[in-house]
Design a protein around this motif. Sequence first.
Motif, PDB file in Angstrom:
ATOM      1  N   VAL A  90      33.433   0.149  25.120  1.00 17.78           N
ATOM      2  CA  VAL A  90      32.578  -0.829  26.363  1.00 17.78           C
ATOM      3  C   VAL A  90      31.742   0.858  26.439  1.00 17.78           C
ATOM      4  N   GLU A  91      32.196   2.349  25.905  1.00 11.23           N
ATOM      5  CA  GLU A  91      32.038   3.202  25.960  1.00 11.23           C
ATOM      6  C   GLU A  91      30.858   3.372  25.148  1.00 11.23           C
ATOM      7  N   ALA A  92      30.694   2.813  24.081  1.00 10.10           N
ATOM      8  CA  ALA A  92      29.212   2.742  23.662  1.00 10.10           C
ATOM      9  C   ALA A  92      28.415   2.082  23.988  1.00 10.10           C
ATOM     10  N   ILE A  93      28.975   1.095  24.434  1.00  7.53           N
ATOM     11  CA  ILE A  93      27.729   0.446  24.964  1.00  7.53           C
ATOM     12  C   ILE A  93      27.266   0.320  26.310  1.00  7.53           C
ATOM     13  N   ILE A  94      27.602   1.949  27.547  1.00  7.06           N
ATOM     14  CA  ILE A  94      27.545   2.481  28.098  1.00  7.06           C
ATOM     15  C   ILE A  94      26.503   3.281  27.878  1.00  7.06           C
ATOM     16  N   MET A  95      27.010   3.791  26.753  1.00  6.00           N
ATOM     17  CA  MET A  95      25.964   4.921  26.694  1.00  6.00           C
ATOM     18  C   MET A  95      24.705   4.525  25.712  1.00  6.00           C
ATOM     19  N   GLU A  96      25.191   3.476  25.458  1.00  5.58           N
ATOM     20  CA  GLU A  96      23.845   2.994  24.558  1.00  5.58           C
ATOM     21  C   GLU A  96      22.231   2.427  25.695  1.00  5.58           C
ATOM     22  N   ALA A  97      23.414   1.921  26.570  1.00  4.14           N
ATOM     23  CA  ALA A  97      22.231   0.941  27.399  1.00  4.14           C
ATOM     24  C   ALA A  97      21.279   2.219  27.950  1.00  4.14           C
ATOM     25  N   THR A  98      22.690   3.408  28.359  1.00  2.00           N
ATOM     26  CA  THR A  98      21.087   4.060  28.969  1.00  2.00           C
ATOM     27  C   THR A  98      20.826   4.698  28.737  1.00  2.00           C
TER      28      THR A  98
END
Lengths: 404, 504
Positions: B344-352
């Motif tokens: 989830v952390e990675a998805i949040i950062m990649e999406a950001t």
Amino acid sequence: MKVSMKRCAVMLIVVFLLLPLTGCWDRRELNELAIAVGLGIDKVGERYRVTAQVVQPSEVATSKGSAGYSTPVTTYRASGVTIFEAIRKMTTISPRKIYAAHLRVVVIGEELAREGIAEALDLLSRDYELRMDFYVIVAKETKAEDLLELLTPLDKIPASKIYNSIQVSEKAWAPVSAVTLDMFIRDYESKGKNPVLSGIKATGNEEKGKQKSNVEKLQPDARLRNNGLAVFRYDKLIGWLSEEQSKGYNYIVNRVKSTVGHVPCPSGDGNIALEIIHSKSRMKTEVRNGKPKLTVDLRVEENVGEVMCQADLTEKSVIDALEREAEQSLRDIIERTIKTGQEKFHCDFFGFGEALHRSNLRVWKQMENDWEEHFVDASITVNAKVVIKRTGTVDNSFIVDKER
Amino acid sequence: MPTNTNLKTQTNLETNIEEIRRQTCYSDDLIIRKVRVGADSYPIKIALLYFDALSDEQLIYQFILEPLMQESVSMEGRQQSELPELMMDSILAVGQISKFDSLDSAVQSLMKGCVVVIVDGYTEGFIIPMAGWEQRAVAEPTNQTVIRGPKEAFTENIHVNIALIRRIVKSPNLVMKSRTIGTMSQTNVSVMYMEGLADKDVYEEVFRRLDSIEIDAVLESGYIEEFIQDETFTIFPTIINTERPDAIAASLLEGRVAILIDGTPHVLLVPSLFVQFFQAAEDYYHRADISTIIRGLRYFALFIATLVPALYIAITTYHQEMIPTQLLISLAAQREGVPFPAFVEAIIMEATYEILREAGVRMPRAVGQAVSIVGTLVIGQAAVEAGIISASMIIVVSITAISSYVIPEFDMSIAVRISRFFFMGLAAAFGMFGIFIGIVAILLHLTSLRSFGVPYMSPVGPFNFGDQKDVILRVTQRKMNKRPSMFGKLNPFRQPNPRRWKRT
């Protein structure tokens, strides 16, 4: 177009069906792990008492500014009939499950070691989570749990302090042997060799050593010290080797990488330190007239490291004399060490039996069941060859005639 | 909309004008200029029709109106019927001129900026191309910049673009064939290839696919690309577009086919292979050793951009035993107190990051500063300090983000970024096992692709040893004496020995 829509739909369905089916079951986030770096095993009555030394990551990683809130590691203790039970039982006191893949050392209390450790080590060799690269050591004259609760300076994690100091000491000083679990098991199973393990001893005030103040002092109240090798017959501790014998042991089994020894000066009023830079040994066992003959061939390259007297090192004859002197001293060390095995322990922990096994299978087959008796009677020959390579950045010492 | 009547030109001037006006819906920007030529005794009315701002009025005055009006004196003593021939042969001082007898073609020419000349009493008129309007000059490429190499880029004008290519390849074998695509836009699409080098099957396939396009307007090369690509069900581009004339010239000489579309500086190249998306024009301008190293770096960046977040997720949530102890402890310390799973952390950062990137392209230039400040603060600091995201995740996301821009072709870098999310999902669900399944799946997919009949992964799969000279390696120019076998079968040798001097 129609085809690709259909394919798209099929692929999506497949992917979405896969996700709930499996996966994620063994997922663990890093902050759900209790990273165990040291494991201590003692026996109390009929139950095993297991101590796990667990890292508190935020205390170890330097970047976080929370330094000083708590100790870099904490220990959990639990006892059980089996070790596995004891470890799982730790969840009753720990918020996280013990994660043992990064285990650095397994410490075995001397009491348990004298009783026999084979039963205690099965879990460690069987469990899939554990790697085989941790060292097995014996807590000399103490319980494993006491050893794992000392705080150490320089290396914040005591278990990794133990691990590193064994490694460094083995490379630079020699009377230590880094033994991993698989090496121990192999020696235990072998008929021609008995295992040894490194010993660690706590020195100083153990009670104070368990407090954080131990690492706040220039001279800590308690320290952990590598302390010779523990000799086992099968899986039972039978005694300890002194520092010199431990070194001799490593010479015999060809595990000396570098060390320092000394010989008396030719003039007789001081010593010369010799740094061993390369050492190569070979064990041979021959049987003559039903009596085994143990031979150790040793070739050592040395540098002159320190001269505390007046000696003309530019003379080849002086160097030759030093080499002979060094050979003699090596021979003495090795012979004394083998004698200790024969006379004190009646136990072949060097592997001369294996050497015989390799060289003469037929004789070995006859002797293997009572090898120790043959070993005790065996004669010893040590052939040492020392070559001095260099004398450092100066030839002769600046020390002039001491009589002046 | 006036129907296409296929009307023949009438003899009466006014009727013709009226019909053209009707067909162009009486638009006000249709300029009709009537002049009277010939002697006063038998004046002849001539009408010039053109669209305001599509045709260059200066040229019309100078080369059409002026000769016509002055020539009227010398008309004396000539037959009136000679006029059209006379006009063509000796009055109108223009290069291209053609006759027409259908009003439809006249109207179509008008729309392209031609001047239509109608003579009263004759059924034939003239079409004179006089297109001229404000346009961008040839400038430096903005997307595919180089340090060493030509700094010209294509423009929106197809004629300029063709000229840019012909100026590099001065060979009579360079063929240009035109098509007009788009019922409304009437876009000029030109196909260029080297006769004797390009595979006939390939360029005929290009024509076949181009001719089958039915569309009202072509606004950009992307329209054509979508219609002619072999496989639509893929994230990987199978047609390269470039704005560099030197890249096009090099490809033509390899035996590939270029498709130029009027109105866009992006020229399409077919067939295009996977490895070509990692070759920059500059690779051939620098020394071979430097280029080889840089190309290796690009493939390494491809690896980072696709797999690093996935590997990070897989290793930290499934395979902690793979991390060295010291690193594990430091990572674990960073994760203390982070509320989300690594995925989830990675998805949040990649999406950001993707949002910031898109905003960076889309935003008005004036607010750029605001976006970059917010971006740095949000990504760089606040998220970590608030304990929502671990610092190591920021490092992972940043290195991936930067790496994806090392790939010279933007289309490919987007494909890589999409596949990154695919791998992250697999890593979160199945760990390393999932990542390897994903790699196998992507490789199978890539090898199944074709670009105009050429396997997309060649010369790696199917493997061809000779063509490895220009895949990961870039061998010296001296050794690059053969054309890639995928395109240049007809004439495999560029030259036997490019460097003939001997070292003395």
